[in-house]
Enzyme design. Structure first.
Site, PDB file in Angstrom:
ATOM      1  N   VAL A  23      28.511  50.684   1.315  1.00 17.76           N
ATOM      2  CA  VAL A  23      28.228  52.104   1.492  1.00 17.76           C
ATOM      3  C   VAL A  23      29.523  52.861   1.231  1.00 17.76           C
ATOM      4  CG1 VAL A  23      27.515  53.924   3.084  1.00 17.76           C
ATOM      5  CG2 VAL A  23      26.395  51.700   3.167  1.00 17.76           C
ATOM      6  N   LYS A  38      24.679  54.299  -0.839  1.00 18.20           N
ATOM      7  CA  LYS A  38      24.525  52.856  -0.704  1.00 18.20           C
ATOM      8  C   LYS A  38      24.473  52.249  -2.095  1.00 18.20           C
ATOM      9  CE  LYS A  38      21.593  49.331   1.405  1.00 18.20           C
ATOM     10  NZ  LYS A  38      20.441  49.058   2.282  1.00 18.20           N
ATOM     11  N   ASP A 130      13.316  47.072  12.579  1.00 18.69           N
ATOM     12  CA  ASP A 130      14.696  46.671  12.875  1.00 18.69           C
ATOM     13  C   ASP A 130      15.405  47.780  13.652  1.00 18.69           C
ATOM     14  OD1 ASP A 130      16.817  44.910  12.950  1.00 18.69           O
ATOM     15  OD2 ASP A 130      17.631  45.529  11.011  1.00 18.69           O
TER      16      ASP A 130
END
Length: 457
Positions: A23, A38, A130
Protein backbone atom coordinates in the site's frame (compact mmCIF):
# COMPACT_ATOMS: atom_id res chain seq x y z
CA UNK A 1 11.04 5.87 -3.68
CA UNK A 2 9.45 9.23 -4.37
CA UNK A 3 8.41 9.36 -7.99
CA UNK A 4 5.54 10.68 -10.07
CA UNK A 5 3.00 7.90 -10.52
CA UNK A 6 0.73 9.79 -12.89
CA UNK A 7 0.80 13.46 -13.78
CA UNK A 8 0.39 15.56 -10.67
CA UNK A 9 0.51 12.64 -8.21
CA UNK A 10 3.64 11.58 -6.34
CA UNK A 11 4.23 8.29 -4.56
CA UNK A 12 5.26 9.71 -1.22
CA UNK A 13 5.72 6.60 0.88
CA UNK A 14 5.18 2.88 1.17
CA UNK A 15 2.61 2.59 3.94
CA UNK A 16 2.42 -1.13 4.39
CA UNK A 17 2.60 -4.51 2.78
CA UNK A 18 0.55 -7.59 2.20
CA UNK A 19 0.85 -11.08 0.82
CA UNK A 20 0.56 -9.93 -2.78
CA UNK A 21 1.84 -6.37 -2.76
CA UNK A 22 2.04 -3.04 -0.97
CA UNK A 23 0.00 0.00 0.00
CA UNK A 24 1.44 3.35 -1.03
CA UNK A 25 0.49 6.92 -0.26
CA UNK A 26 -0.15 9.20 -3.22
CA UNK A 27 0.11 12.96 -2.71
CA UNK A 28 -1.22 15.53 -5.14
CA UNK A 29 1.56 18.00 -5.96
CA UNK A 30 -0.84 20.94 -6.33
CA UNK A 31 -3.10 20.68 -3.31
CA UNK A 32 -1.42 18.00 -1.13
CA UNK A 33 -4.55 15.84 -1.13
CA UNK A 34 -3.86 12.17 -0.43
CA UNK A 35 -5.05 8.79 -1.69
CA UNK A 36 -4.11 5.29 -0.56
CA UNK A 37 -3.09 3.01 -3.42
CA UNK A 38 -3.03 -0.76 -3.06
CA UNK A 39 -0.61 -2.34 -5.52
CA UNK A 40 -0.97 -6.05 -6.32
CA UNK A 41 2.14 -7.69 -7.75
CA UNK A 42 0.76 -9.80 -10.59
CA UNK A 43 4.19 -10.62 -11.95
CA UNK A 44 5.09 -12.70 -8.90
CA UNK A 45 1.50 -13.57 -7.91
CA UNK A 46 -0.53 -14.04 -11.11
CA UNK A 47 -3.14 -16.11 -9.24
CA UNK A 48 -4.04 -13.02 -7.18
CA UNK A 49 -5.73 -11.38 -10.17
CA UNK A 50 -9.12 -13.03 -9.78
CA UNK A 51 -9.19 -12.39 -6.04
CA UNK A 52 -8.38 -8.72 -6.52
CA UNK A 53 -10.99 -8.33 -9.24
CA UNK A 54 -13.56 -9.86 -6.91
CA UNK A 55 -12.62 -7.47 -4.14
CA UNK A 56 -12.87 -4.48 -6.46
CA UNK A 57 -16.27 -5.60 -7.71
CA UNK A 58 -17.61 -5.64 -4.16
CA UNK A 59 -15.97 -2.50 -2.86
CA UNK A 60 -16.92 -0.28 -5.79
CA UNK A 61 -20.63 -0.69 -5.00
CA UNK A 62 -20.33 0.30 -1.35
CA UNK A 63 -21.17 3.82 -0.19
CA UNK A 64 -21.65 4.31 3.54
CA UNK A 65 -20.10 6.57 6.22
CA UNK A 66 -18.67 3.49 7.99
CA UNK A 67 -17.09 1.99 4.85
CA UNK A 68 -13.73 3.15 3.47
CA UNK A 69 -14.32 4.97 0.17
CA UNK A 70 -13.41 3.30 -3.11
CA UNK A 71 -12.13 5.65 -5.83
CA UNK A 72 -11.25 3.32 -8.68
CA UNK A 73 -8.82 0.79 -10.10
CA UNK A 74 -6.20 0.50 -12.79
CA UNK A 75 -4.81 -2.67 -14.33
CA UNK A 76 -1.65 -3.22 -16.32
CA UNK A 77 0.35 -6.32 -17.21
CA UNK A 78 2.30 -6.75 -13.99
CA UNK A 79 0.26 -4.76 -11.45
CA UNK A 80 -3.29 -4.13 -10.34
CA UNK A 81 -3.94 -0.81 -8.57
CA UNK A 82 -6.86 0.03 -6.29
CA UNK A 83 -7.37 3.62 -5.13
CA UNK A 84 -8.98 4.16 -1.75
CA UNK A 85 -9.66 6.83 0.82
CA UNK A 86 -6.61 7.50 2.98
CA UNK A 87 -7.83 7.01 6.54
CA UNK A 88 -5.65 9.50 8.35
CA UNK A 89 -6.70 8.35 11.82
CA UNK A 90 -5.06 4.96 11.36
CA UNK A 91 -6.22 1.58 12.60
CA UNK A 92 -8.64 0.90 15.41
CA UNK A 93 -6.21 -1.63 16.88
CA UNK A 94 -3.74 1.16 17.61
CA UNK A 95 -6.33 2.73 19.94
CA UNK A 96 -6.45 -0.45 22.01
CA UNK A 97 -3.90 -0.65 24.81
CA UNK A 98 -2.74 -4.22 25.41
CA UNK A 99 -4.39 -5.72 28.51
CA UNK A 100 -6.23 -2.45 29.17
CA UNK A 101 -8.43 -1.61 26.19
CA UNK A 102 -9.90 1.87 25.84
CA UNK A 103 -12.43 4.08 27.66
CA UNK A 104 -15.89 2.53 27.55
CA UNK A 105 -17.38 5.61 25.87
CA UNK A 106 -14.89 5.30 23.00
CA UNK A 107 -15.59 1.59 22.65
CA UNK A 108 -19.32 2.30 22.48
CA UNK A 109 -18.87 4.93 19.79
CA UNK A 110 -16.69 2.68 17.63
CA UNK A 111 -18.96 -0.32 18.17
CA UNK A 112 -22.03 1.65 17.06
CA UNK A 113 -20.21 2.72 13.89
CA UNK A 114 -19.01 -0.83 13.26
CA UNK A 115 -22.53 -2.24 13.66
CA UNK A 116 -23.92 0.45 11.34
CA UNK A 117 -21.41 -0.51 8.65
CA UNK A 118 -22.03 -4.24 9.07
CA UNK A 119 -25.79 -3.69 8.91
CA UNK A 120 -25.31 -1.82 5.62
CA UNK A 121 -23.22 -4.68 4.21
CA UNK A 122 -25.75 -7.33 5.25
CA UNK A 123 -28.66 -5.31 3.86
CA UNK A 124 -26.83 -5.35 0.55
CA UNK A 125 -26.24 -9.09 0.65
CA UNK A 126 -22.54 -8.85 1.51
CA UNK A 127 -20.67 -10.51 4.36
CA UNK A 128 -17.18 -9.25 5.25
CA UNK A 129 -15.71 -12.43 6.81
CA UNK A 130 -12.55 -10.83 8.21
CA UNK A 131 -13.70 -8.20 10.69
CA UNK A 132 -10.95 -7.36 13.19
CA UNK A 133 -9.43 -4.15 14.61
CA UNK A 134 -6.65 -4.15 12.00
CA UNK A 135 -9.29 -3.91 9.26
CA UNK A 136 -11.15 -1.04 10.92
CA UNK A 137 -9.73 2.37 10.09
CA UNK A 138 -10.37 5.85 11.47
CA UNK A 139 -10.77 9.04 9.46
CA UNK A 140 -9.39 12.43 10.47
CA UNK A 141 -12.39 12.97 12.76
CA UNK A 142 -12.00 9.60 14.46
CA UNK A 143 -14.93 7.97 12.66
CA UNK A 144 -14.65 4.23 12.08
CA UNK A 145 -14.39 2.87 8.53
CA UNK A 146 -14.57 -0.82 7.57
CA UNK A 147 -11.76 -1.78 5.20
CA UNK A 148 -10.27 -4.78 3.40
CA UNK A 149 -12.91 -6.66 1.44
CA UNK A 150 -10.52 -9.34 0.19
CA UNK A 151 -12.52 -12.13 1.84
CA UNK A 152 -15.97 -10.60 1.39
CA UNK A 153 -18.62 -12.44 -0.58
CA UNK A 154 -22.27 -12.26 -1.62
CA UNK A 155 -24.73 -14.34 0.32
CA UNK A 156 -27.91 -12.74 -1.03
CA UNK A 157 -28.63 -11.95 -4.67
CA UNK A 158 -32.00 -11.26 -6.30
CA UNK A 159 -33.73 -12.46 -3.18
CA UNK A 160 -31.92 -15.80 -3.17
CA UNK A 161 -29.93 -16.57 -0.05
CA UNK A 162 -27.10 -19.07 0.11
CA UNK A 163 -25.19 -20.63 2.96
CA UNK A 164 -21.44 -20.28 3.03
CA UNK A 165 -18.97 -23.15 3.20
CA UNK A 166 -15.44 -21.75 3.13
CA UNK A 167 -13.62 -21.44 6.43
CA UNK A 168 -11.80 -18.15 6.07
CA UNK A 169 -10.86 -15.19 8.23
CA UNK A 170 -8.59 -14.65 11.24
CA UNK A 171 -8.87 -17.41 13.84
CA UNK A 172 -9.44 -15.45 17.10
CA UNK A 173 -12.32 -13.58 15.43
CA UNK A 174 -13.95 -16.55 13.69
CA UNK A 175 -17.37 -17.79 14.75
CA UNK A 176 -17.42 -21.45 15.84
CA UNK A 177 -19.68 -22.47 12.95
CA UNK A 178 -17.10 -21.18 10.46
CA UNK A 179 -14.66 -23.77 11.82
CA UNK A 180 -17.18 -26.58 11.61
CA UNK A 181 -16.64 -27.33 7.88
CA UNK A 182 -20.43 -27.31 7.50
CA UNK A 183 -22.54 -24.75 5.60
CA UNK A 184 -23.30 -21.71 7.77
CA UNK A 185 -25.38 -18.54 7.65
CA UNK A 186 -23.49 -15.39 6.71
CA UNK A 187 -24.76 -12.65 9.02
CA UNK A 188 -24.26 -14.37 12.40
CA UNK A 189 -20.62 -15.06 11.56
CA UNK A 190 -19.89 -11.35 11.08
CA UNK A 191 -21.83 -10.50 14.24
CA UNK A 192 -19.70 -12.92 16.26
CA UNK A 193 -16.57 -11.14 14.98
CA UNK A 194 -18.07 -7.83 16.11
CA UNK A 195 -18.47 -9.31 19.58
CA UNK A 196 -14.80 -10.32 19.73
CA UNK A 197 -13.82 -6.82 18.60
CA UNK A 198 -15.93 -5.36 21.41
CA UNK A 199 -14.15 -7.57 23.96
CA UNK A 200 -10.76 -6.46 22.62
CA UNK A 201 -11.76 -2.78 22.90
CA UNK A 202 -13.00 -3.14 26.47
CA UNK A 203 -10.35 -5.53 27.82
CA UNK A 204 -7.28 -5.08 25.62
CA UNK A 205 -7.02 -8.81 24.99
CA UNK A 206 -8.62 -11.56 22.95
CA UNK A 207 -10.57 -14.25 24.79
CA UNK A 208 -9.11 -17.26 22.92
CA UNK A 209 -6.94 -18.34 20.01
CA UNK A 210 -10.01 -19.75 18.29
CA UNK A 211 -13.50 -20.87 19.39
CA UNK A 212 -12.77 -24.57 19.59
CA UNK A 213 -13.41 -27.08 22.36
CA UNK A 214 -9.69 -27.80 22.21
CA UNK A 215 -9.20 -24.32 23.69
CA UNK A 216 -9.44 -24.18 27.49
CA UNK A 217 -10.50 -20.52 27.44
CA UNK A 218 -13.36 -21.20 25.05
CA UNK A 219 -14.55 -24.21 27.02
CA UNK A 220 -14.54 -22.05 30.15
CA UNK A 221 -16.68 -19.42 28.38
CA UNK A 222 -19.38 -22.04 27.85
CA UNK A 223 -19.57 -22.77 31.58
CA UNK A 224 -20.94 -20.72 34.47
CA UNK A 225 -17.47 -20.18 35.92
CA UNK A 226 -16.10 -17.68 33.40
CA UNK A 227 -16.95 -14.37 35.11
CA UNK A 228 -13.96 -14.26 37.47
CA UNK A 229 -11.50 -14.89 34.67
CA UNK A 230 -9.89 -12.47 32.22
CA UNK A 231 -11.02 -10.85 29.97
CA UNK A 232 -14.58 -11.17 31.31
CA UNK A 233 -13.77 -9.76 34.74
CA UNK A 234 -12.71 -6.50 33.06
CA UNK A 235 -16.18 -5.89 31.64
CA UNK A 236 -18.94 -4.20 33.61
CA UNK A 237 -22.30 -5.93 34.03
CA UNK A 238 -24.08 -4.30 31.09
CA UNK A 239 -21.18 -4.79 28.66
CA UNK A 240 -20.84 -8.41 29.69
CA UNK A 241 -24.58 -8.85 29.22
CA UNK A 242 -24.31 -7.68 25.61
CA UNK A 243 -21.24 -9.81 24.92
CA UNK A 244 -23.06 -12.86 26.30
CA UNK A 245 -25.88 -12.28 23.78
CA UNK A 246 -23.47 -11.95 20.86
CA UNK A 247 -20.97 -14.71 21.62
CA UNK A 248 -23.56 -17.48 21.71
CA UNK A 249 -22.13 -20.59 20.01
CA UNK A 250 -25.46 -21.48 18.38
CA UNK A 251 -25.96 -19.00 15.48
CA UNK A 252 -29.77 -19.19 15.59
CA UNK A 253 -29.77 -17.91 19.20
CA UNK A 254 -27.17 -15.20 18.65
CA UNK A 255 -28.36 -11.59 18.80
CA UNK A 256 -29.04 -9.99 15.43
CA UNK A 257 -28.21 -6.37 14.71
CA UNK A 258 -31.64 -5.00 15.66
CA UNK A 259 -31.39 -6.62 19.11
CA UNK A 260 -27.83 -5.40 19.54
CA UNK A 261 -28.88 -1.82 18.78
CA UNK A 262 -31.67 -1.97 21.37
CA UNK A 263 -29.44 -3.28 24.15
CA UNK A 264 -29.07 -1.00 27.20
CA UNK A 265 -25.27 -0.89 26.98
CA UNK A 266 -25.43 0.89 23.62
CA UNK A 267 -27.86 3.43 25.05
CA UNK A 268 -25.73 4.34 28.07
CA UNK A 269 -24.56 7.95 28.23
CA UNK A 270 -20.97 9.06 28.63
CA UNK A 271 -21.82 10.48 32.08
CA UNK A 272 -22.88 6.99 33.17
CA UNK A 273 -19.54 5.63 31.99
CA UNK A 274 -17.75 8.12 34.20
CA UNK A 275 -19.37 6.54 37.25
CA UNK A 276 -17.94 3.14 36.34
CA UNK A 277 -14.37 2.18 37.10
CA UNK A 278 -12.79 1.71 33.70
CA UNK A 279 -9.06 1.03 33.27
CA UNK A 280 -7.16 4.00 31.88
CA UNK A 281 -3.89 3.67 30.00
CA UNK A 282 -0.93 5.00 31.95
CA UNK A 283 1.80 2.97 30.26
CA UNK A 284 4.61 5.43 29.68
CA UNK A 285 6.30 2.91 27.43
CA UNK A 286 3.97 3.97 24.66
CA UNK A 287 5.23 6.92 22.76
CA UNK A 288 4.69 10.58 22.79
CA UNK A 289 1.87 12.88 23.69
CA UNK A 290 -1.25 11.46 22.10
CA UNK A 291 -2.43 8.15 20.74
CA UNK A 292 -1.05 7.36 17.36
CA UNK A 293 -2.19 4.93 14.85
CA UNK A 294 -1.36 2.91 11.80
CA UNK A 295 -3.71 2.13 8.99
CA UNK A 296 -4.09 -1.52 8.26
CA UNK A 297 -5.37 -3.60 5.55
CA UNK A 298 -6.67 -1.86 2.54
CA UNK A 299 -8.68 -3.98 0.26
CA UNK A 300 -9.20 -4.77 -3.34
CA UNK A 301 -12.43 -5.93 -4.96
CA UNK A 302 -14.59 -8.46 -7.03
CA UNK A 303 -15.86 -11.61 -5.68
CA UNK A 304 -17.94 -14.69 -5.08
CA UNK A 305 -16.19 -16.59 -2.39
CA UNK A 306 -12.50 -16.25 -1.58
CA UNK A 307 -10.86 -19.01 0.38
CA UNK A 308 -7.69 -18.56 2.40
CA UNK A 309 -5.32 -21.15 3.80
CA UNK A 310 -6.46 -22.75 7.08
CA UNK A 311 -3.59 -21.01 8.85
CA UNK A 312 -4.32 -17.31 8.51
CA UNK A 313 -0.77 -16.55 9.59
CA UNK A 314 0.06 -17.03 5.92
CA UNK A 315 -1.96 -13.91 5.16
CA UNK A 316 -0.28 -10.53 5.59
CA UNK A 317 -2.23 -7.41 6.39
CA UNK A 318 -1.81 -4.23 4.37
CA UNK A 319 -1.22 -1.28 6.63
CA UNK A 320 -1.08 2.50 6.55
CA UNK A 321 0.20 5.00 9.06
CA UNK A 322 -1.84 7.95 10.28
CA UNK A 323 -2.71 11.53 10.90
CA UNK A 324 -2.32 13.79 7.89
CA UNK A 325 -1.57 16.64 10.33
CA UNK A 326 1.39 14.65 11.63
CA UNK A 327 2.85 13.84 8.26
CA UNK A 328 5.85 16.14 8.20
CA UNK A 329 5.51 17.59 4.81
CA UNK A 330 7.36 20.39 3.06
CA UNK A 331 4.70 21.79 0.77
CA UNK A 332 7.31 23.82 -1.06
CA UNK A 333 9.02 20.66 -2.20
CA UNK A 334 5.79 19.10 -3.35
CA UNK A 335 4.32 22.14 -5.05
CA UNK A 336 7.25 24.12 -6.30
CA UNK A 337 8.64 23.26 -9.70
CA UNK A 338 11.88 24.93 -8.68
CA UNK A 339 12.46 22.11 -6.22
CA UNK A 340 12.97 19.70 -9.13
CA UNK A 341 16.48 19.48 -10.51
CA UNK A 342 18.18 16.60 -12.31
CA UNK A 343 16.78 14.48 -9.48
CA UNK A 344 13.35 14.89 -7.96
CA UNK A 345 13.46 16.03 -4.34
CA UNK A 346 10.63 14.69 -2.27
CA UNK A 347 9.74 13.94 1.30
CA UNK A 348 9.75 10.90 3.47
CA UNK A 349 6.56 11.58 5.39
CA UNK A 350 6.74 10.66 9.04
CA UNK A 351 3.74 9.95 11.21
CA UNK A 352 3.53 10.05 14.99
CA UNK A 353 2.85 6.47 15.92
CA UNK A 354 2.90 4.43 19.09
CA UNK A 355 5.39 1.85 17.87
CA UNK A 356 8.50 3.92 17.28
CA UNK A 357 11.25 5.60 19.24
CA UNK A 358 14.47 7.52 18.68
CA UNK A 359 17.87 6.31 19.85
CA UNK A 360 21.00 8.37 20.43
CA UNK A 361 23.12 6.35 18.00
CA UNK A 362 24.08 6.36 14.35
CA UNK A 363 21.94 4.13 12.08
CA UNK A 364 24.75 1.58 11.88
CA UNK A 365 25.18 1.41 15.64
CA UNK A 366 21.41 1.38 16.19
CA UNK A 367 21.07 -1.56 13.83
CA UNK A 368 23.88 -3.37 15.60
CA UNK A 369 22.29 -2.80 19.01
CA UNK A 370 18.86 -3.87 17.77
CA UNK A 371 20.33 -7.08 16.38
CA UNK A 372 22.01 -7.80 19.71
CA UNK A 373 18.80 -7.27 21.69
CA UNK A 374 16.77 -9.38 19.26
CA UNK A 375 19.24 -12.23 19.70
CA UNK A 376 19.06 -11.90 23.49
CA UNK A 377 15.25 -11.92 23.41
CA UNK A 378 15.06 -15.01 21.20
CA UNK A 379 13.76 -13.49 17.97
CA UNK A 380 14.73 -14.57 14.48
CA UNK A 381 15.65 -11.64 12.28
CA UNK A 382 17.16 -10.73 8.93
CA UNK A 383 18.14 -7.54 7.17
CA UNK A 384 16.16 -7.23 3.94
CA UNK A 385 17.59 -4.01 2.61
CA UNK A 386 19.67 -1.27 4.14
CA UNK A 387 17.98 -0.17 7.35
CA UNK A 388 15.05 -2.59 7.15
CA UNK A 389 14.89 -5.57 9.51
CA UNK A 390 12.29 -8.35 9.42
CA UNK A 391 11.67 -9.84 12.87
CA UNK A 392 9.92 -13.15 13.60
CA UNK A 393 8.85 -14.46 16.99
CA UNK A 394 10.05 -17.85 18.21
CA UNK A 395 6.67 -19.46 17.51
CA UNK A 396 6.63 -17.84 14.02
CA UNK A 397 3.10 -16.55 14.54
CA UNK A 398 4.11 -12.89 14.45
CA UNK A 399 6.22 -11.04 11.90
CA UNK A 400 7.01 -7.35 12.12
CA UNK A 401 9.58 -4.98 10.66
CA UNK A 402 11.82 -2.26 11.96
CA UNK A 403 12.85 0.57 9.69
CA UNK A 404 16.03 2.32 10.84
CA UNK A 405 15.90 5.94 9.65
CA UNK A 406 18.63 8.57 10.16
CA UNK A 407 17.30 11.78 11.72
CA UNK A 408 19.84 14.54 12.34
CA UNK A 409 22.35 13.09 14.83
CA UNK A 410 19.98 10.40 16.05
CA UNK A 411 18.12 7.43 14.56
CA UNK A 412 14.41 6.74 14.35
CA UNK A 413 13.44 3.09 14.85
CA UNK A 414 9.99 2.56 13.40
CA UNK A 415 8.24 -0.79 14.00
CA UNK A 416 5.34 -2.01 11.86
CA UNK A 417 3.24 -5.15 11.98
CA UNK A 418 3.58 -7.38 8.96
CA UNK A 419 1.72 -10.53 9.99
CA UNK A 420 -0.19 -11.64 13.06
CA UNK A 421 -2.23 -10.11 15.90
CA UNK A 422 -1.96 -6.37 16.40
CA UNK A 423 -2.30 -6.56 20.18
CA UNK A 424 0.41 -9.20 20.41
CA UNK A 425 2.65 -7.05 18.20
CA UNK A 426 2.27 -4.18 20.66
CA UNK A 427 3.26 -6.43 23.55
CA UNK A 428 6.44 -7.46 21.74
CA UNK A 429 7.20 -3.84 20.89
CA UNK A 430 7.02 -2.90 24.58
CA UNK A 431 9.47 -5.71 25.45
CA UNK A 432 11.95 -4.57 22.78
CA UNK A 433 11.60 -0.93 23.80
CA UNK A 434 12.24 -1.74 27.45
CA UNK A 435 15.33 -3.74 26.54
CA UNK A 436 16.72 -0.75 24.62
CA UNK A 437 15.65 1.87 27.19
CA UNK A 438 19.22 3.00 28.01
CA UNK A 439 19.89 4.20 24.47
CA UNK A 440 16.47 5.73 23.78
CA UNK A 441 16.43 9.52 23.58
CA UNK A 442 14.91 10.99 26.75
CA UNK A 443 14.35 14.45 25.36
CA UNK A 444 11.22 15.75 23.62
CA UNK A 445 10.69 13.94 20.35
CA UNK A 446 11.40 16.13 17.35
CA UNK A 447 9.98 15.17 14.00
CA UNK A 448 12.31 16.62 11.37
CA UNK A 449 11.65 16.08 7.71
CA UNK A 450 13.86 13.46 6.11
CA UNK A 451 14.65 14.42 2.55
CA UNK A 452 14.91 11.69 -0.05
CA UNK A 453 16.10 12.11 -3.60
CA UNK A 454 15.22 9.76 -6.40
CA UNK A 455 15.36 9.99 -10.15
CA UNK A 456 11.91 10.09 -11.67
CA UNK A 457 11.58 7.17 -14.09
Amino acid sequence: MNAEFVEGWTIAQTLGEGTFGEVKLLVNQKNNSTVAMKVIDLKNYPDALEMVKKEATIHCRLKHPSIIKYFGQRHCKDSYYIFLEYASGGELFDRIEPDIGMPQSDARKFFKELIAGVEYLHNNGIVHRDLKPENLLLDEHGNLKISDFGLATMFLCNGKRRRLENSCGTRPYLAPEVLSHLPYQAEPSDIWSCGIILVSMLAGELPWEMPSDDEIEYKLWKTTDYANHSPWCKLDTLALSLVRKILIPMPSRRYDISKICSHRWLKKSKSCDNKVSVPVCTDRDFDEARPCYSQPALAANNYPTVSIPPNESDIHSFSQPTQVEDLLLSTQLLTSQSATTSTNSSIQKLVKRMTRFIVTLSPEDALSKLSQFLDDLGYTWKINTAGLVTITTADQRLVFKSNVIPMNNQTLMDFRLSRGCGLEFKRHFVVIKKSMAKIISKGPLMWPVAIVTNTVP
